[in-house]
Design an enzyme around this catalytic site. Sequence first.
Site, mmCIF file in Angstrom:
data_model
loop_
_atom_site.group_PDB
_atom_site.id
_atom_site.type_symbol
_atom_site.label_atom_id
_atom_site.label_comp_id
_atom_site.label_asym_id
_atom_site.label_seq_id
_atom_site.Cartn_x
_atom_site.Cartn_y
_atom_site.Cartn_z
ATOM 1 N N TYR A 148 0.761 -1.438 0.079
ATOM 2 C CA TYR A 148 0.073 -0.143 -0.021
ATOM 3 C C TYR A 148 0.817 1.409 0.014
ATOM 4 O O TYR A 148 0.342 2.392 0.035
ATOM 5 C CB TYR A 148 -0.906 -0.093 1.131
ATOM 6 C CG TYR A 148 -2.002 -0.862 1.224
ATOM 7 C CD1 TYR A 148 -3.101 -0.795 0.198
ATOM 8 C CD2 TYR A 148 -2.154 -2.092 1.879
ATOM 9 C CE1 TYR A 148 -4.142 -1.706 -0.071
ATOM 10 C CE2 TYR A 148 -3.177 -3.067 1.924
ATOM 11 C CZ TYR A 148 -4.304 -2.810 0.959
ATOM 12 O OH TYR A 148 -5.153 -3.908 0.932
ATOM 13 N N ASP A 208 -1.600 -12.277 8.600
ATOM 14 C CA ASP A 208 -0.950 -13.239 7.890
ATOM 15 C C ASP A 208 0.616 -13.226 7.969
ATOM 16 O O ASP A 208 1.440 -14.305 8.081
ATOM 17 C CB ASP A 208 -1.307 -13.144 6.477
ATOM 18 C CG ASP A 208 -2.641 -13.265 5.985
ATOM 19 O OD1 ASP A 208 -3.384 -12.307 5.914
ATOM 20 O OD2 ASP A 208 -3.159 -14.468 5.798
ATOM 21 N N HIS A 461 4.229 -6.214 -4.869
ATOM 22 C CA HIS A 461 2.805 -6.577 -4.923
ATOM 23 C C HIS A 461 1.779 -5.365 -4.395
ATOM 24 O O HIS A 461 2.278 -4.432 -3.794
ATOM 25 C CB HIS A 461 2.257 -7.632 -4.042
ATOM 26 C CG HIS A 461 2.432 -7.632 -2.643
ATOM 27 N ND1 HIS A 461 1.528 -6.913 -1.821
ATOM 28 C CD2 HIS A 461 3.397 -7.847 -1.815
ATOM 29 C CE1 HIS A 461 1.753 -7.083 -0.512
ATOM 30 N NE2 HIS A 461 3.017 -7.618 -0.493
#
Length: 612
Positions: A148, A208, A461
């Site tokens: 992000y 996670d 990512h």
Amino acid sequence: MASDSAAPPPLLSDDCHTGVPSRYFDQAVESRTRLHSNRTLPPSIPRQQQVPILPPDVTRETFTTAISELQNLLGNGNVEVNDKPLVDGWYMEHPNTHDAFHLVDQEDLVSSAIVYPGSTEEVSIILKWANQHLIPIYPISMGRNLGYGGAAPRLRGSVVVDLGRRMNKVLNIDGDAATCLVEPGVSYFKLYEEVQKTGLPLWIDTPDLSGGSVLGNCIDRGVIMGADCGWGKGYTPYGDHWANHCGMEVVLPNGEVLRTGMGALPGRDDADNPTWQAFQHAYGPSVDGIFSQSNFGIVTKMGMWLMPATEHQSYCISFPKDDDFEQIVEIIRPLALQRILGNIPQLRNVIQEIATTAKPRSHWFKEKGVMPRELIREIAKTLPCGDCAWVFYGTVYGPEETRNRQLEIIKKEFAKIPGSVFKLPQDLPDDHYIHSRVKINSGTPELKELDWLNWLPNAGHTFFAPITPTKGKDANIVYDIVTRLHHKWGFDCFPTWCVAGREMHFIANVIYDRGDPDAKRRVNGMMHEMIQTCAKEGYGEYRTHLLYQDVVAKTYGYGNQVLMRFNEMLKDTIDPNGILAPGRNGIWPKRLRGRGFELLGGDFEAPKAGSD
């Protein structure tokens, strides 16, 4: 700052707040070795622009004078000018100077300096200094907001305030009330270790990946794989971290210190209020919400509720057909609403079974373009869950009788889908992904999710993350849009659904080679098209990368953008000089508004068929 040396990964025991506990050392070494073996970029690319890069309206003379003053206030070692090479590092050694997973040029989202406060009082000093010199600042908890924007400031040239290096204490653990009070630099790893030291039967709720900030994840309302958490919301019954926070200490843009909830009432002899971490509200309006996903204050302390330890049983269910999707969601909804599912479960596409093997994409498929669906199924046949389209991961909690009854209902309902297969952890190999879920779903930190990043060389990512009702029709509309646009722009699609009951967070993990300018161009084009296309259908993102915050904010346009206009009124009142995180989540201060700093997208030419 990030290191790219051959030195061992940092350890918590070495007094490194970003480190891992020693028990995770071998796992961290293996993960870093895999990622570096798949890297083609050099550790550092020479900088092309004059350093440090300055914020708007600030001259070099003003900046030099102001930084010297701040060094005098906080100590030279606690203020660093960002004029050295930019090193992307990796998850456990991430930079606090820029975005490690840069989607634009590495120098496009970069700070001018980094400052390390050691207390709430020093944060207040920094804010007063910023107001005096009109220098924008950008606070981070630990900077592991990877996917992000990481530690990068939204406004180029801002001074990053790294709260984690010196403010990383677990201030209190209350075993009777099952609460804790933490500073911004407390990672899930650290909180877990501190709870273990007490011997109390308590769980943390870990995402996670567990190396990011407990506080940072909460105030950014992260779900899976995101927030200043380095991927994730939790998955126990306490998985909604924002719903389980209780009491904050906040430094306002003018330097005043505010406490929310019962913390606003001083305790006896000015001690902390004894119910600060027990009751979320105070008298009058509840203001906590304006400090989440905003730029209205810097949170320096936060209370969190811990979960009493309990017995648990994890499981997974595989489904054979792509078209099973709507029926799966329709079965999930009543089970979630009745709380039979127990936790925040995941529904994952089978391609993720391939990605979590840690083998690179080239091991399976060396061609350009999207990996064919037929090949994905052929590969899946060789993996433990077999030839399937979807895998559902869940956990039930409580006494054996309760768990058995819940599992009986769950198996009965999902058995309505022909070909579904129910498995327990002992039915799958020791290296299968389910064993990571067992730990995560019982509050034990993990690093397994890092294996995703071995999919491509130099892998970065980002996430596309809209919200849908827990209804098959709605979920399928978004899934079809995302899948179609991934194919159009030439990316493999990794969809995950996190089920919170009445709604689901859809997380599309977009993996790209950050050394490939064309791949990054295509990511930007795809993200803008997914945002606009889903918004037209009424599905909005709950959070997004720095580059897309303005365009996502504009999709929330009810009442002629009344939500944004209200946020701007708050911003201009609370922060009249516009120095605190300008532009964060699309909220710009008056002095910078409308001057071209907003990123509203552009024309991105789609790739030709077959390109990669």
